[in-house]
Design a protein around this motif. Structure first.
Motif, PDB file in Angstrom:
ATOM      1  N   UNK A 195       0.852  -1.382  -0.098  1.00 51.44           N
ATOM      2  CA  UNK A 195       0.025  -0.053   0.070  1.00 51.44           C
ATOM      3  C   UNK A 195       0.780   1.319  -0.019  1.00 51.44           C
ATOM      4  N   UNK A 196       1.930   1.152   0.693  1.00 44.79           N
ATOM      5  CA  UNK A 196       3.019   2.608   0.620  1.00 44.79           C
ATOM      6  C   UNK A 196       3.440   2.489  -0.683  1.00 44.79           C
ATOM      7  N   UNK A 197       3.919   1.607  -1.537  1.00 45.48           N
ATOM      8  CA  UNK A 197       4.244   1.738  -2.981  1.00 45.48           C
ATOM      9  C   UNK A 197       3.046   2.304  -3.621  1.00 45.48           C
ATOM     10  N   UNK A 198       1.693   1.843  -3.305  1.00 51.76           N
ATOM     11  CA  UNK A 198       0.520   2.501  -4.149  1.00 51.76           C
ATOM     12  C   UNK A 198       0.453   4.215  -3.599  1.00 51.76           C
ATOM     13  N   UNK A 199       0.759   4.384  -2.503  1.00 51.04           N
ATOM     14  CA  UNK A 199       0.828   5.834  -2.033  1.00 51.04           C
ATOM     15  C   UNK A 199       1.730   6.441  -2.988  1.00 51.04           C
ATOM     16  N   UNK A 200       2.931   6.168  -3.004  1.00 51.53           N
ATOM     17  CA  UNK A 200       3.996   6.736  -3.807  1.00 51.53           C
ATOM     18  C   UNK A 200       3.716   6.828  -5.258  1.00 51.53           C
ATOM     19  N   UNK A 201       2.946   5.931  -5.673  1.00 47.83           N
ATOM     20  CA  UNK A 201       2.566   6.092  -7.254  1.00 47.83           C
ATOM     21  C   UNK A 201       1.367   6.934  -7.437  1.00 47.83           C
ATOM     22  N   UNK A 202       0.642   7.419  -6.196  1.00 46.15           N
ATOM     23  CA  UNK A 202      -0.352   8.133  -6.550  1.00 46.15           C
ATOM     24  C   UNK A 202      -1.758   7.567  -6.744  1.00 46.15           C
ATOM     25  N   UNK A 203      -1.756   6.209  -6.351  1.00 44.49           N
ATOM     26  CA  UNK A 203      -3.208   5.517  -6.495  1.00 44.49           C
ATOM     27  C   UNK A 203      -3.732   5.558  -5.273  1.00 44.49           C
ATOM     28  N   UNK A 204      -3.345   5.969  -4.011  1.00 44.43           N
ATOM     29  CA  UNK A 204      -3.874   6.091  -2.921  1.00 44.43           C
ATOM     30  C   UNK A 204      -3.958   7.489  -2.413  1.00 44.43           C
ATOM     31  N   UNK A 205      -5.269   8.081  -1.957  1.00 38.86           N
ATOM     32  CA  UNK A 205      -5.038   9.688  -1.511  1.00 38.86           C
ATOM     33  C   UNK A 205      -5.731   9.811  -0.170  1.00 38.86           C
ATOM     34  N   UNK A 206      -5.591  10.881   0.404  1.00 36.47           N
ATOM     35  CA  UNK A 206      -5.940  11.215   1.623  1.00 36.47           C
ATOM     36  C   UNK A 206      -7.181  12.360   1.948  1.00 36.47           C
ATOM     37  N   UNK A 207      -8.008  12.173   2.714  1.00 36.01           N
ATOM     38  CA  UNK A 207      -8.773  13.490   3.164  1.00 36.01           C
ATOM     39  C   UNK A 207      -9.793  13.818   1.728  1.00 36.01           C
ATOM     40  N   UNK A 208     -10.234  14.991   2.098  1.00 31.16           N
ATOM     41  CA  UNK A 208     -11.250  15.333   1.151  1.00 31.16           C
ATOM     42  C   UNK A 208     -10.852  15.948  -0.060  1.00 31.16           C
ATOM     43  N   UNK A 209     -11.785  16.288  -1.248  1.00 32.78           N
ATOM     44  CA  UNK A 209     -11.455  17.229  -2.521  1.00 32.78           C
ATOM     45  C   UNK A 209     -10.556  16.286  -3.338  1.00 32.78           C
ATOM     46  N   UNK A 210     -10.509  14.927  -2.961  1.00 31.61           N
ATOM     47  CA  UNK A 210      -9.406  14.317  -3.978  1.00 31.61           C
ATOM     48  C   UNK A 210      -9.848  14.275  -5.483  1.00 31.61           C
ATOM     49  N   UNK A 211     -11.026  14.504  -5.895  1.00 28.05           N
ATOM     50  CA  UNK A 211     -11.281  14.712  -7.126  1.00 28.05           C
ATOM     51  C   UNK A 211     -10.919  16.053  -7.653  1.00 28.05           C
ATOM     52  N   UNK A 212     -10.336  16.884  -7.016  1.00 24.88           N
ATOM     53  CA  UNK A 212     -10.078  18.128  -7.445  1.00 24.88           C
ATOM     54  C   UNK A 212      -8.345  18.167  -7.180  1.00 24.88           C
TER      55      UNK A 212
END
Length: 277
Positions: A195-212
């Protein structure tokens, strides 16, 4: 499953914002000049310090784990999630066998075996979590900004009247993060590393307004400390209670788990047979 402390892993890392971060502070104010929303924070030396709550981080990691671990349940569906399903099954069995006493020591292993891969790691109503997320507090070099947004009418495509929303968000921050595994199987830790690898690749995001474009993060300075209680494995330092070693660097840590096949090892139940890292 938790009667004895067998092993422990402590994963520490720095998570840095790659785009603005907005996790709303859920409180209302009567001040008409205040922002409609502000970031979640803690107070230190009379200063607001942004935090990434452990509950929020755990929710993000679990959501991703449910997608990558085959056979994971839907925790929002009472007919399909492991916790409700297992507890309902136990109630039926208890009603049918009222004269038999329940062996609570065995019950934990039985619940673990019946749980889906995500619940085995993150827990459920019927099973305690193997993984603990601490609140991540921002380092001193954080930057706070403000922004206004206007909702768009889905039919006309124009801005809605009286829809202006102003909010504060974290423009930049570095968060010190800590995840603790208790009585872990090796595939538990490898799942989080994936999952950390996915975070670094931008596949996992945090919080609100992620569509922006909000909520993108990158993980650096990863360190893993592993402890085996009552054991002194080769390459570990023994302090009389447990053997311990620390590995730094994400690639070095991933090397420890290169032979761990998650799809095969999720079926394991007996922790005593788990290989030492």
């Amino acid at each position: 499953m938790f009667k004895n402390l067998i092993n422990q892993a402590i994963l520490e890392f720095v998570m840095r914002t790659q785009s603005p971060l907005y996790i709303k502070y859920n409180t209302e104010t009567l001040d008409p000049t205040a922002f409609d929303g502000t970031f979640i924070y803690t107070i230190r030396n009379n200063q607001r310090i942004p935090i990434l709550p452990g509950t929020s981080a755990k929710g993000v990691f679990r959501s991703r784990a449910e997608k990558i671990l085959p056979g994971s349940c839907d925790i929002f569906n009472k007919l399909r999630n492991c916790g409700d399903r297992i507890l309902q099954e136990e109630r039926r069995n208890n009603n049918n066998n009222q004269d038999k006493k329940v062996n609570n020591n065995f019950l934990g292993k039985e619940r673990y075996e019946k749980s889906c891969p995500a619940c085995k790691l993150f827990g459920s109503k019927a099973l305690k979590s193997r993984i603990l997320f601490s609140d991540a507090i921002a380092r001193d070099n954080f930057v706070i900004s403000q922004r206004s947004s206007t909702p768009i009418d889905r039919i006309t495509g124009a801005a809605k009247q009286r829809g202006l929303n102003s909010f504060e968000y974290v423009e930049y921050a570095e968060f010190d993060c800590k995840i603790v595994f208790v009585n872990f199987f090796n595939w538990h830790v490898k799942t989080i590393l994936e999952i950390i690898e996915d975070i670094n690749e931008g596949l996992v995001t945090f919080g609100g307004y992620t569509s922006k474009g909000f909520g993108r993060m990158v993980v650096n300075d990863v360190k893993l400390t592993v402890r085996y209680y009552g054991k002194n494995p080769p390459g570990y330092q023994f302090n009389g209670i447990y053997g311990e070693k620390t590995i730094s660097g994400l690639e070095n840590i991933r090397t420890l788990f290169k032979n761990v096949n998650i799809a095969e090892e999720v079926r394991k139940v007996n922790l005593a047979d788990e290989p030492v890292l």
